[in-house]
Design a protein around this motif. Structure first.
Motif, short mmCIF file in Angstrom:
data_model
loop_
_atom_site.label_atom_id
_atom_site.label_comp_id
_atom_site.label_asym_id
_atom_site.label_seq_id
_atom_site.Cartn_x
_atom_site.Cartn_y
_atom_site.Cartn_z
N VAL A 67 -28.12 19.99 -7.01
CA VAL A 67 -27.69 21.13 -6.19
C VAL A 67 -26.74 20.66 -5.09
N TYR A 68 -27.08 19.55 -4.46
CA TYR A 68 -26.22 19.02 -3.40
C TYR A 68 -24.84 18.66 -3.95
N TRP A 69 -24.80 17.97 -5.08
CA TRP A 69 -23.52 17.59 -5.67
C TRP A 69 -22.69 18.82 -6.01
N SER A 70 -23.35 19.84 -6.52
CA SER A 70 -22.64 21.07 -6.85
C SER A 70 -22.05 21.71 -5.60
N ASP A 71 -22.84 21.77 -4.55
CA ASP A 71 -22.36 22.37 -3.30
C ASP A 71 -21.16 21.62 -2.74
N VAL A 72 -21.20 20.30 -2.82
CA VAL A 72 -20.09 19.49 -2.31
C VAL A 72 -18.84 19.70 -3.16
N ALA A 73 -19.01 19.67 -4.48
CA ALA A 73 -17.86 19.83 -5.38
C ALA A 73 -17.22 21.20 -5.22
N ALA A 74 -18.06 22.22 -5.04
CA ALA A 74 -17.55 23.59 -4.94
C ALA A 74 -16.91 23.88 -3.59
N ALA A 75 -17.07 22.98 -2.63
CA ALA A 75 -16.52 23.23 -1.29
C ALA A 75 -15.46 22.21 -0.92
#
Length: 226
Positions: free
Chosen positions: A49-57
């Protein structure tokens, strides 16, 4: 398995006291499902989830505000973690172990993707697509669905009286919530669309949120109707 984990998450919710639905249910259940689909270490599932949030931002991809000193280490950790997982799958296959049904095992054992790890940018791109796509859409839909049922209690009553409407509810959640608001593409050639000229190299944004609330095509577009 999905039903079991959903029930487990819901059974752990507090009764008669406030709680954070997004964190306790939407994010947690999404993390569990992603870890299962990718056969990622279950105890580390929140990393997905953290990696996704970082990639999407990231500023480069979405114009977000994640700083480079957070973005690049996260990307490096994704590459390292999944490279280790891939090598482990390869070793098990070479030892004669039957492959699992998770996505990584399928890619390791597929003729078209078995060498994907030797194409690092494509490897990382596929992982980002799977993680970000699976995270944002799922958790946003679960969150938006609860919000919709709360705002439109008559529809919730209708659903409880007739569970056969669940498929209708799922598609209506996707329309009403629009878990992915937009995507951007770059035009590969000049084209005219509805009287507007799009030049080669222009960035074109497709606003799904706008289409899903288009009053020209949908009756009462701002209402949640199952």
């Amino acid at each position: 398995l999905i039903r079991q984990r959903t029930q487990d998450v819901l059974d752990q919710l507090p009764v008669d006291e406030p709680f954070d639905w997004v964190s306790n249910v939407s994010i947690e259940l999404t993390a569990r499902m992603l870890a299962t689909l990718l056969d990622f270490p279950y105890e580390q599932r929140r990393k997905l989830v953290y990696w996704s949030d970082v990639a999407a931002a990231s500023p480069e991809t979405t114009g977000g505000q994640v700083k480079r000193d957070e973005f690049f280490p996260a990307v490096a950790e994704v590459a390292r973690s999944f490279s280790e997982l891939w090598r482990d799958k390869e070793a098990r296959r070479n030892a004669g172990e039957e492959p699992g049904f998770d996505v990584i095992s399928m890619m390791v054992n597929n003729e078209d993707t078995k060498d994907l790890i030797h194409r690092p940018m494509e490897f990382l791109g596929n992982l980002a697509l799977l993680i970000v796509g699976g995270n944002d859409t799922t958790r946003n839909s679960m969150t938006g669905g609860v919000l919709a049922l709360n705002r439109f209690p008559k529809e919730f009553d209708k659903l409880k009286a007739n569970p056969a409407l669940i498929p209708n509810m799922v598609s209506e959640i996707i329309r009403w919530q629009t878990p992915l608001a937009y995507m951007r593409r770059v035009a590969k050639q000049d084209v005219e669309l509805n009287g507007e000229t799009i030049r080669k190299g222009d960035k074109v944004v497709m606003w799904y949120a706008s289409g899903n609330r288009d009053e020209r095509a949908i009756d009462k577009p701002d209402e949640f109707i199952i």
